[in-house]
Every structure is written in structure tokens, then in C-alpha cells.
Design a protein around this motif. Structure first.
Motif, PDB file in Angstrom:
ATOM      1  N   LEU A  79       0.803  -1.224   0.000  1.00  0.00           N
ATOM      2  CA  LEU A  79       0.000   0.000   0.000  1.00  0.00           C
ATOM      3  C   LEU A  79       0.835   1.272   0.000  1.00  0.00           C
ATOM      4  O   LEU A  79       0.403   2.296  -0.546  1.00  0.00           O
ATOM      5  N   ASN A  80       2.025   1.223   0.590  1.00  0.00           N
ATOM      6  CA  ASN A  80       2.705   2.476   0.894  1.00  0.00           C
ATOM      7  C   ASN A  80       4.060   2.703   0.240  1.00  0.00           C
ATOM      8  O   ASN A  80       4.519   3.838   0.188  1.00  0.00           O
ATOM      9  N   LEU A  81       4.717   1.668  -0.231  1.00  0.00           N
ATOM     10  CA  LEU A  81       6.028   1.868  -0.833  1.00  0.00           C
ATOM     11  C   LEU A  81       5.932   1.870  -2.357  1.00  0.00           C
ATOM     12  O   LEU A  81       4.992   1.296  -2.923  1.00  0.00           O
ATOM     13  N   PRO A  82       6.886   2.495  -3.038  1.00  0.00           N
ATOM     14  CA  PRO A  82       6.752   2.710  -4.477  1.00  0.00           C
ATOM     15  C   PRO A  82       7.184   1.540  -5.350  1.00  0.00           C
ATOM     16  O   PRO A  82       7.108   1.621  -6.577  1.00  0.00           O
ATOM     17  N   TYR A  83       7.633   0.460  -4.742  1.00  0.00           N
ATOM     18  CA  TYR A  83       8.142  -0.667  -5.517  1.00  0.00           C
ATOM     19  C   TYR A  83       7.002  -1.551  -6.008  1.00  0.00           C
ATOM     20  O   TYR A  83       5.991  -1.737  -5.318  1.00  0.00           O
ATOM     21  N   ARG A  84       7.194  -2.110  -7.191  1.00  0.00           N
ATOM     22  CA  ARG A  84       6.222  -3.105  -7.653  1.00  0.00           C
ATOM     23  C   ARG A  84       6.263  -4.286  -6.692  1.00  0.00           C
ATOM     24  O   ARG A  84       7.327  -4.800  -6.351  1.00  0.00           O
ATOM     25  N   PHE A  85       5.081  -4.689  -6.262  1.00  0.00           N
ATOM     26  CA  PHE A  85       4.939  -5.744  -5.262  1.00  0.00           C
ATOM     27  C   PHE A  85       4.144  -6.877  -5.895  1.00  0.00           C
ATOM     28  O   PHE A  85       2.996  -6.683  -6.304  1.00  0.00           O
ATOM     29  N   ILE A  86       4.764  -8.058  -5.991  1.00  0.00           N
ATOM     30  CA  ILE A  86       4.110  -9.170  -6.681  1.00  0.00           C
ATOM     31  C   ILE A  86       3.903 -10.326  -5.716  1.00  0.00           C
ATOM     32  O   ILE A  86       4.865 -10.864  -5.147  1.00  0.00           O
ATOM     33  N   GLU A  87       2.661 -10.680  -5.525  1.00  0.00           N
ATOM     34  CA  GLU A  87       2.267 -11.804  -4.678  1.00  0.00           C
ATOM     35  C   GLU A  87       1.107 -12.494  -5.382  1.00  0.00           C
ATOM     36  O   GLU A  87       0.035 -11.906  -5.545  1.00  0.00           O
ATOM     37  N   ILE A  88       1.330 -13.715  -5.838  1.00  0.00           N
ATOM     38  CA  ILE A  88       0.344 -14.452  -6.632  1.00  0.00           C
ATOM     39  C   ILE A  88      -0.043 -15.724  -5.894  1.00  0.00           C
ATOM     40  O   ILE A  88       0.826 -16.494  -5.469  1.00  0.00           O
ATOM     41  N   ASP A  89      -1.341 -15.940  -5.717  1.00  0.00           N
ATOM     42  CA  ASP A  89      -1.800 -17.166  -5.064  1.00  0.00           C
ATOM     43  C   ASP A  89      -1.226 -18.388  -5.771  1.00  0.00           C
ATOM     44  O   ASP A  89      -1.176 -18.445  -7.006  1.00  0.00           O
ATOM     45  N   ARG A  90      -0.752 -19.360  -4.985  1.00  0.00           N
ATOM     46  CA  ARG A  90      -0.182 -20.633  -5.431  1.00  0.00           C
ATOM     47  C   ARG A  90       1.258 -20.515  -5.929  1.00  0.00           C
ATOM     48  O   ARG A  90       1.907 -21.516  -6.186  1.00  0.00           O
ATOM     49  N   ALA A  91       1.761 -19.279  -6.056  1.00  0.00           N
ATOM     50  CA  ALA A  91       3.137 -19.098  -6.519  1.00  0.00           C
ATOM     51  C   ALA A  91       4.040 -18.749  -5.346  1.00  0.00           C
ATOM     52  O   ALA A  91       3.627 -18.066  -4.412  1.00  0.00           O
ATOM     53  N   GLU A  92       5.287 -19.217  -5.410  1.00  0.00           N
ATOM     54  CA  GLU A  92       6.287 -18.844  -4.421  1.00  0.00           C
ATOM     55  C   GLU A  92       7.127 -17.690  -4.964  1.00  0.00           C
ATOM     56  O   GLU A  92       7.139 -17.432  -6.175  1.00  0.00           O
TER      57      GLU A  92
END
Length: 284
Positions: free
Chosen positions: A100-113
Motif C-alpha cells: 500500500l505504501n512503498l513505491p516498488y512493484r509488489f508481486i504476490e500471486i496465489d499458489r506461486a512462491e
């Protein structure tokens, strides 16, 4: 590009510091933001933008394919002295704050590590890549061509290298990965979790036999051990990520190109009493 293996780094940092500070959101927030600031400032001029990769929610696709995947680790967490319930709750909330707060692309995908995310991003980027992780599974991604792919371990504060990534992945598949519950190619699926079983010992003779024959489907060796070879290849080799997850990871990365902003950082830092970070926003 800098790719931060958030899950691996966060758990390693928490476990290393738990004897000195209580495990709570305030302490984890300060610990991890300090590390992210330091790493970004140290490497951004050479490698460019930072992307944060995190383990997704729910059972991973590997767990769905292989029920014993990381089973021993979960058993240890359930019976050990570390308060894993609190760690998981705190890390989940901190991940939400980062997104929500930092400018970096944040990637979190269900079922993926996070490993899957890192592998996909490395596979189609043309510029040099720095993987921030202490995980040896990343060794298979090291390369000189068509781009430089390096790895830095922030817990040990040093670069880690693999002289021959192809040899590494070959040995890893044959020998398995005890930490992830993956037996060697001579052993049954449940040999690392079933108390009544043991792995078949990986002798030098067995290793050399596998090395000479494991990748040739016409050999008697492959035909005899093909099920276990393909089991390990699927679970360990990062070129075997399911296509639908590859597409989701790519879509998530590109969809954030114009949506990440820096304006949320100062209010976030100040509202949490992080005045030092508010004064050093340029380092993030």
C-alpha cells in the motif's frame, strides 16, 4: 533490476533477531524497512528499480502436485519453540503495508512462491538483474548471458556465486532437496516424512550412474527412475512453472508500471513514528 526475495529475507531476519527483540509488527516493520532502504540505496544506481517478490497465499502449486512438499518443515513449525503463528500474522500485515505504501512493484500471486516470481522476471528482462536472497535455489538462475544475473545475501552481507548453474540444477534434481521435502531420485515420495522409511543413500556410484544417464529417456536407467526424475525436475527446476502462473506474474508486473507512487511513504512513516525514514525518503 533488483528483485527482493521478501519472504526468504524476512523470515531469516526475524529468526536471527528474535533473541534480542520481541516479534511484533513494530519491530518487524523497523527491521525490514531499514534493510530495504539500505539495499535500495546500495544497489539502485547499478541495477535500477526494485521489485518485491513474496510467497502467495494458499498451498503452492508444488504442494498441490506433491503433498509431501515442505511437509517436514510445517511439522517442525507446529512442534518447535518458535512462535510461528505470530510470525505469520506479523509478516502478512507488513506485506500489506509494503504493497500500500512503498513505491516498488509488489508481486504476490496465489499458489506461486517468490522463487517463481523471481524466475519469471529474470527470464524476460534484458538488463542486468540482482537477486536479493540467501536462497541457494536461485543459483540455477545465475548467468552471464544474455544478461548478468547476480545474487546478494543481505543476512550474510555478501554476494553469492555459482560457477556452473547447469551443473548445480543437475545435482539438485538428482540429490533432491531435503529442506523442501523432495527426496533423491532413488527414493519414494514419502521417504523424508514417513518415520518408517529412509532415503536410499546417494553413494558416489549411484550419483555417477545418474549423472551419465538421467537425462536420456532412451536409457534403462531413465526408464527405471523416470517417475522420480520427473517429480524432482518439476519441483526443483524453475523452468517448469505452470503457464497460467507465468502469465499472472507477468501481468502483475506490467500492470504496476504506472500505479506505484512515492507520495504514500511520508504519511506512512510519520504515522508509525518512523521519523528517521521520513527524513531519508530519497534513499528508498
Amino acid at each position: 533490476m533488483i528483485i527482493l526475495d521478501l519472504s526468504h529475507i524476512m523470515y531469516a531476519a526475524i529468526l536471527a533477531s528474535q533473541k534480542d527483540v520481541p516479534i511484533n509488527l513494530e519491530n518487524v516493520r523497523g527491521l525490514m524497512l531499514g534493510m530495504i532502504r539500505k539495499l535500495n540505496f546500495k544497489f539502485k544506481r547499478q541495477y535500477g528499480l526494485m521489485v518485491i517478490a513474496a510467497d502467495g497465499k494458499g498451498p503452492s502449486w508444488r504442494k498441490q502436485k506433491f503433498p509431501f512438499y515442505k511437509a517436514a518443515r510445517r511439522k517442525m513449525q507446529a512442534t518447535g519453540s518458535v512462535d510461528w503463528k505470530t510470525i505469520h500474522e506479523v509478516t502478512a500485515e507488513f506485506k500489506r503495508e509494503l504493497d500500500l505504501n512503498l513505491p516498488y512493484r509488489f508481486i504476490e500471486i496465489d499458489r506461486a512462491e517468490a522463487d517463481d516470481i523471481i524466475a519469471v522476471l529474470v527470464s524476460y528482462r534484458s538488463e542486468p538483474v540482482l537477486i536479493i536472497s540467501g536462497d541457494k535455489d536461485m543459483f540455477q538462475l545465475h548467468a552471464k548471458e544474455p544478461r548478468e544475473v547476480e545474487q546478494y545475501d543481505p543476512i550474510r552481507a555478501k554476494f553469492t556465486t555459482c560457477d556452473d548453474p547447469k551443473e548445480y540444477i543437475f545435482e539438485h534434481i538428482i540429490k533432491g532437496d531435503r529442506g523442501d521435502g523432495v527426496p533423491n531420485i532413488y527414493s519414494d515420495d514419502d521417504s523424508l516424512i514417513n518415520e518408517g522409511k529412509r532415503q536410499i543413500a546417494m553413494t558416489q556410484a549411484r550419483f555417477l550412474s545418474a549423472k551419465n544417464s538421467w537425462n536420456d529417456k532412451s536409457t534403462a536407467f531413465y526408464k527405471m527412475h523416470c517417475k522420480n526424475i520427473e517429480r524432482n525436475r518439476t519441483l526443483i527446476d524453475l523452468t517448469n512453472i505452470p503457464t497460467d502462473l507465468v502469465e499472472e506474474i507477468s501481468k502483475s508486473f506490467h500492470s504496476q508500471e504506472k500505479t506505484r507512487v512515492r507520495s504514500n511513504m511520508r504519511p506512512y512513516f510519520l504515522s508509525n513514528g518512523l521519523n528517521d525514514f521520513a527524513m531519508s525518503i530519497g534513499e528508498f
